[in-house]
Design a protein around this motif. Structure first.
Motif, PDB file in Angstrom:
ATOM      1  N   ASP A   1       0.889  -1.233  -0.081  1.00  0.00           N
ATOM      2  CA  ASP A   1       0.004  -0.014  -0.057  1.00  0.00           C
ATOM      3  C   ASP A   1       0.813   1.338  -0.113  1.00  0.00           C
ATOM      4  O   ASP A   1       0.331   2.229  -0.029  1.00  0.00           O
ATOM      5  N   ALA A   2       2.328   1.055   0.008  1.00  0.00           N
ATOM      6  CA  ALA A   2       3.082   2.366   0.066  1.00  0.00           C
ATOM      7  C   ALA A   2       2.842   3.226  -1.186  1.00  0.00           C
ATOM      8  O   ALA A   2       2.848   4.384  -0.818  1.00  0.00           O
ATOM      9  N   ASP A   3       2.735   2.622  -2.482  1.00  0.00           N
ATOM     10  CA  ASP A   3       2.524   3.596  -3.329  1.00  0.00           C
ATOM     11  C   ASP A   3       1.314   4.365  -3.238  1.00  0.00           C
ATOM     12  O   ASP A   3       1.201   5.650  -3.715  1.00  0.00           O
ATOM     13  N   TRP A   4       0.242   3.623  -2.893  1.00  0.00           N
ATOM     14  CA  TRP A   4      -1.078   4.786  -2.563  1.00  0.00           C
ATOM     15  C   TRP A   4      -0.887   5.778  -1.695  1.00  0.00           C
ATOM     16  O   TRP A   4      -1.391   6.897  -1.520  1.00  0.00           O
ATOM     17  N   LEU A   5      -0.230   5.602  -0.436  1.00  0.00           N
ATOM     18  CA  LEU A   5       0.216   6.483   0.352  1.00  0.00           C
ATOM     19  C   LEU A   5       1.111   7.843  -0.235  1.00  0.00           C
ATOM     20  O   LEU A   5       0.577   8.739   0.072  1.00  0.00           O
ATOM     21  N   ILE A   6       1.939   7.194  -1.061  1.00  0.00           N
ATOM     22  CA  ILE A   6       2.931   8.066  -1.360  1.00  0.00           C
ATOM     23  C   ILE A   6       2.192   9.047  -2.746  1.00  0.00           C
ATOM     24  O   ILE A   6       2.335  10.437  -2.860  1.00  0.00           O
ATOM     25  N   ASN A   7       1.504   8.199  -3.452  1.00  0.00           N
ATOM     26  CA  ASN A   7       1.105   8.768  -4.787  1.00  0.00           C
ATOM     27  C   ASN A   7      -0.241   9.253  -5.019  1.00  0.00           C
ATOM     28  O   ASN A   7      -0.600   9.745  -5.943  1.00  0.00           O
ATOM     29  N   GLY A   8      -1.049   8.614  -4.012  1.00  0.00           N
ATOM     30  CA  GLY A   8      -2.500   8.759  -4.119  1.00  0.00           C
ATOM     31  C   GLY A   8      -3.117   7.553  -4.134  1.00  0.00           C
ATOM     32  O   GLY A   8      -2.596   6.599  -4.672  1.00  0.00           O
ATOM     33  N   ILE A   9      -4.543   7.500  -3.432  1.00  0.00           N
ATOM     34  CA  ILE A   9      -5.354   6.356  -3.548  1.00  0.00           C
ATOM     35  C   ILE A   9      -5.600   5.947  -4.974  1.00  0.00           C
ATOM     36  O   ILE A   9      -6.253   6.600  -5.595  1.00  0.00           O
ATOM     37  N   LYS A  10      -5.811   4.652  -5.114  1.00  0.00           N
ATOM     38  CA  LYS A  10      -6.033   4.231  -6.637  1.00  0.00           C
ATOM     39  C   LYS A  10      -7.599   3.748  -6.461  1.00  0.00           C
ATOM     40  O   LYS A  10      -7.995   3.398  -5.316  1.00  0.00           O
ATOM     41  N   GLY A  11      -8.296   3.964  -7.527  1.00  0.00           N
ATOM     42  CA  GLY A  11      -9.637   3.281  -7.392  1.00  0.00           C
ATOM     43  C   GLY A  11     -10.822   4.249  -7.340  1.00  0.00           C
ATOM     44  O   GLY A  11     -11.945   3.884  -7.809  1.00  0.00           O
ATOM     45  N   LEU A  12     -10.564   5.453  -6.719  1.00  0.00           N
ATOM     46  CA  LEU A  12     -11.652   6.402  -6.435  1.00  0.00           C
ATOM     47  C   LEU A  12     -10.910   7.819  -6.829  1.00  0.00           C
ATOM     48  O   LEU A  12      -9.873   8.130  -6.375  1.00  0.00           O
ATOM     49  N   SER A  13     -11.880   8.419  -7.492  1.00  0.00           N
ATOM     50  CA  SER A  13     -11.446   9.936  -7.835  1.00  0.00           C
ATOM     51  C   SER A  13     -11.614  10.805  -6.762  1.00  0.00           C
ATOM     52  O   SER A  13     -12.064  10.482  -5.695  1.00  0.00           O
ATOM     53  N   LEU A  14     -10.784  11.831  -6.564  1.00  0.00           N
ATOM     54  CA  LEU A  14     -10.645  12.782  -5.776  1.00  0.00           C
ATOM     55  C   LEU A  14     -12.262  13.463  -5.486  1.00  0.00           C
ATOM     56  O   LEU A  14     -12.618  13.756  -4.250  1.00  0.00           O
ATOM     57  N   GLU A  15     -12.739  13.751  -6.667  1.00  0.00           N
ATOM     58  CA  GLU A  15     -14.071  14.233  -6.527  1.00  0.00           C
ATOM     59  C   GLU A  15     -15.240  13.201  -5.827  1.00  0.00           C
ATOM     60  O   GLU A  15     -15.845  13.701  -5.270  1.00  0.00           O
TER      61      GLU A  15
END
Length: 259
Positions: A89-103
């Motif tokens: 899960d490190a990449d999600w923490l560093i670069n942003g969560i995958k699978g859901l848009s910020l909106e």
């Protein structure tokens, strides 16, 4: 302890649940005190500062144990110096969560709130925490808090690096988004894996010496007998070829899953 946003419940003299019941997700974080340091399992939504609560509960140095990198579990990460996360899960923490848009994340964060939020919270500008972890957790390792040890179990499904945490002294099992009651355990997003989720449920269901299960949402504290039901449910799901995206909600006596 009375607080305008958080509800604090003492599970025992060294373990506290910090809950956000004013939000539809009913998120729980957990503070575990050892002799030399404390562990904060997840940091909640980030609508208000969970550090205000932990500062009142302990003077010990705190490490944050991230069950998984979803916005509702990493909201307060930025207030702490030591953040641990599983390597997957490190990449999600560093670069942003995958699978859901910020909106979409902002929409989910702002809806169905039943109590006043702090002036500092603005859903229009809300952004999930991003940053580098201080340590990458691995399956099977032990975190020592000083006379209290926590076992780390890699339990992917909700996210690639989701973990469950077993307190070896009390038998408390903290399951994040892997197992909770009242609403479905979600594994229908493209970033989730029904197959991994079922395998992970099977993994925790076979753990020994579990005295109580604390999920990241809804009812606080499930009895360990639910693990027997989990094994039966897994067999049913596999026998009927239901462990795949698109098969919908599957409801059992004490919990449900959505693929």
């Amino acid at each position: 302890m009375v607080d305008p946003w958080f509800t604090v419940q003492e599970l025992d003299s060294e373990t506290f649940a910090i809950s956000e019941y004013g939000h539809w997700e009913n998120v729980h974080s957990f503070l575990l005190l050892g002799e030399t340091r404390a562990a904060l399992i997840d940091t909640g939504l980030g609508i208000d500062s969970i550090k205000r609560i932990t500062d009142q509960l302990t003077d010990l140095p705190i490490i944050v144990l991230t069950t998984h990198v979803h916005a509702d579990h990493i909201g307060g990460h930025g207030d702490f110096d030591k953040i641990y996360v599983h390597g997957d899960d490190a990449d999600w923490l560093i670069n942003g969560i995958k699978g859901l848009s910020l909106e979409q994340i902002r929409k989910e964060m702002a809806r169905d709130i039943t109590i006043p939020v702090p002036e500092s919270f603005d859903p229009i500008t809300y952004k999930p925490f991003q940053g580098y972890p201080d340590k990458l957790l691995t399956d099977g390792e032990t975190i020592d808090l000083g006379n209290r040890s926590l076992g780390i179990y890699h339990t992917p499904g909700p996210s690639p690096g989701h973990i469950s945490i077993l307190d070896n002294e009390t038998g408390y099992l903290f399951t994040g988004d892997l197992l909770y009651s009242d609403t479905p355990v979600y594994a229908f997003y493209p970033s989730t894996s029904p197959e991994d989720l079922v395998h992970s449920l099977e993994k925790i269901a076979k753990l020994q010496e579990v005295s109580k299960i604390y999920g990241g949402h809804n009812k606080l504290g499930l009895e360990p007998r639910i693990l027997e039901e989990v094994l039966e449910a897994i067999q049913y799901l596999r026998d009927n070829n239901l462990v795949r995206h698109g098969t919908g909600v599957h409801t059992f006596k004490s919990f449900s899953v959505q693929f």
